[in-house]
Design a protein around this motif. Sequence first.
Motif, short mmCIF file in Angstrom:
data_model
loop_
_atom_site.label_atom_id
_atom_site.label_comp_id
_atom_site.label_asym_id
_atom_site.label_seq_id
_atom_site.Cartn_x
_atom_site.Cartn_y
_atom_site.Cartn_z
N HIS A 154 -31.03 -4.41 30.22
CA HIS A 154 -30.57 -4.26 28.83
C HIS A 154 -29.40 -3.28 28.74
O HIS A 154 -28.50 -3.48 27.92
CB HIS A 154 -31.72 -3.78 27.95
N ARG A 155 -29.40 -2.24 29.57
CA ARG A 155 -28.28 -1.30 29.57
C ARG A 155 -27.01 -1.97 30.07
O ARG A 155 -25.90 -1.67 29.61
CB ARG A 155 -28.61 -0.08 30.44
N GLU A 156 -27.16 -2.87 31.05
CA GLU A 156 -26.00 -3.56 31.61
C GLU A 156 -25.49 -4.67 30.71
O GLU A 156 -24.33 -5.09 30.82
CB GLU A 156 -26.37 -4.16 32.98
N ALA A 157 -26.33 -5.17 29.83
CA ALA A 157 -25.95 -6.27 28.95
C ALA A 157 -24.97 -5.79 27.88
O ALA A 157 -25.01 -4.63 27.47
CB ALA A 157 -27.18 -6.87 28.29
N PRO A 158 -24.07 -6.67 27.43
CA PRO A 158 -23.12 -6.27 26.39
C PRO A 158 -23.80 -6.14 25.04
O PRO A 158 -24.84 -6.75 24.79
CB PRO A 158 -22.12 -7.44 26.38
N ALA A 159 -23.21 -5.31 24.17
CA ALA A 159 -23.70 -5.25 22.80
C ALA A 159 -23.35 -6.57 22.11
O ALA A 159 -22.25 -7.08 22.26
CB ALA A 159 -23.05 -4.08 22.06
N ILE A 160 -24.30 -7.14 21.40
CA ILE A 160 -24.09 -8.45 20.78
C ILE A 160 -23.52 -8.27 19.38
O ILE A 160 -24.25 -8.08 18.40
CB ILE A 160 -25.40 -9.27 20.74
N GLY A 161 -22.17 -8.31 19.31
CA GLY A 161 -21.48 -8.24 18.03
C GLY A 161 -20.99 -9.62 17.62
O GLY A 161 -21.39 -10.64 18.19
N TRP A 162 -20.09 -9.66 16.64
CA TRP A 162 -19.59 -10.94 16.15
C TRP A 162 -18.83 -11.71 17.23
O TRP A 162 -18.91 -12.94 17.28
CB TRP A 162 -18.70 -10.73 14.94
N ARG A 163 -18.10 -10.99 18.09
CA ARG A 163 -17.35 -11.66 19.17
C ARG A 163 -18.32 -12.39 20.11
O ARG A 163 -18.11 -13.56 20.46
CB ARG A 163 -16.52 -10.64 19.95
N GLU A 164 -19.36 -11.69 20.53
CA GLU A 164 -20.34 -12.28 21.44
C GLU A 164 -21.09 -13.44 20.78
O GLU A 164 -21.39 -14.44 21.43
CB GLU A 164 -21.34 -11.21 21.91
N VAL A 165 -21.39 -13.29 19.49
CA VAL A 165 -22.06 -14.37 18.76
C VAL A 165 -21.18 -15.61 18.72
O VAL A 165 -21.66 -16.75 18.91
CB VAL A 165 -22.43 -13.91 17.33
N ALA A 166 -19.87 -15.41 18.47
CA ALA A 166 -18.93 -16.54 18.42
C ALA A 166 -18.83 -17.23 19.78
O ALA A 166 -18.79 -18.46 19.87
CB ALA A 166 -17.56 -16.07 17.96
N ILE A 167 -18.78 -16.43 20.84
CA ILE A 167 -18.71 -17.01 22.19
C ILE A 167 -20.00 -17.77 22.50
O ILE A 167 -19.98 -18.86 23.06
CB ILE A 167 -18.47 -15.91 23.24
N GLY A 168 -21.13 -17.17 22.12
CA GLY A 168 -22.41 -17.85 22.32
C GLY A 168 -22.47 -19.17 21.58
O GLY A 168 -22.99 -20.17 22.10
N PHE A 169 -21.95 -19.19 20.36
CA PHE A 169 -21.91 -20.42 19.57
C PHE A 169 -21.07 -21.48 20.28
O PHE A 169 -21.48 -22.66 20.36
CB PHE A 169 -21.32 -20.13 18.19
N ALA A 170 -19.92 -21.08 20.83
CA ALA A 170 -19.05 -22.01 21.54
C ALA A 170 -19.71 -22.54 22.81
O ALA A 170 -19.62 -23.73 23.13
CB ALA A 170 -17.73 -21.32 21.89
N ILE A 171 -20.41 -21.67 23.52
CA ILE A 171 -21.14 -22.10 24.72
C ILE A 171 -22.21 -23.12 24.33
O ILE A 171 -22.43 -24.13 25.01
CB ILE A 171 -21.79 -20.89 25.42
N GLY A 172 -22.87 -22.86 23.21
CA GLY A 172 -23.90 -23.77 22.73
C GLY A 172 -23.36 -25.15 22.37
O GLY A 172 -24.06 -26.15 22.54
N LEU A 173 -22.13 -25.22 21.88
CA LEU A 173 -21.54 -26.51 21.52
C LEU A 173 -21.50 -27.45 22.73
O LEU A 173 -21.91 -28.61 22.65
CB LEU A 173 -20.12 -26.31 20.97
N GLY A 174 -21.01 -26.93 23.86
CA GLY A 174 -20.95 -27.75 25.07
C GLY A 174 -22.33 -28.10 25.59
O GLY A 174 -22.58 -29.24 26.01
N ALA A 175 -23.25 -27.14 25.51
CA ALA A 175 -24.61 -27.39 25.98
C ALA A 175 -25.31 -28.42 25.10
O ALA A 175 -26.06 -29.27 25.59
CB ALA A 175 -25.41 -26.09 26.00
#
Length: 285
Positions: A154-175
């Motif tokens: 968890h310490r190594e993981a990035p903080a999940i802000g709007w940028r990370e949420v947007a990237i996650g959404f884009a990753i989900g589109l392809g998946a």
Amino acid sequence: MEATVVLFAVSLVVGLVVGVLAGLLGVGGGMLLVPAFKLGYAMDSLMCTATSLFTIIPTSVSGAISHVRNKTCLPKLGVAAGVGGACLSPVGVWLATLSPDWCVMGAAALIIGYSAITMFRKALKAPKTRKAAAGAASAATTAAERAAAIERAHREAPAIGWREVAIGFAIGLGAGLASGYVGVGGGFIMVPLMMSILRVPMKLTSGTSLIAVMILAVPGVVTQALLGNINWVAGIAVACGSIPGAALGAKLIPKVPERQLRFLFAGFLVVAAALLVVNQLGLWG
């Protein structure tokens, strides 16, 4: 009657194996379910993918619940990817009914193969875990050590802000597109991308991916059900094994070193790519 009992028993075993892999690696297990339904139940390709997609939902729900309880996931990122995937999952189903599958199957095999190579490289670069000293120190990892490993992740993981949420959404589109078309959960796309782009540790990507899979598969399953493509008996039989298997796989996450997890996931991707090629060449069924 005896043949039916044997087939149900085999379905439970297949479901258990798929469930453990799902909980441990963050994949829905469709890459194994599709050929299993093809060989065991002699379904046509469309029914195989539809039934696989249905089975993925209870499997991923079981694994995701365990991951949330064990704190081995990033729920906000998982939901973002899941919503993105849900947007295109029905499109994948629609394409599966209209287009020749050789093109998408071939592309999927290439993507999976590339992901496998990337994961192998990451596994080779990952530091080897030091073995404990002799005696009690070399015994199984204690609960405190497992908790410390998750805390480090968890310490190594990035903080999940709007940028990370947007990237996650884009990753989900392809998946989601791949999920609806090929009948898979999409974890084989999401896990490597979450690690490469967002730098999420493997110990957290598996649970995060399962949360996404749990969400993105729903529209595709509804679409396939309305089209009458799901073999409910086969799907439920396999799910009876995959549900406890996924919970078990999720519990194993803290006990497996990061390096071994990456090698295991890469190996799974190689098998998945090979199964896609074999399926496309029509070498089974």
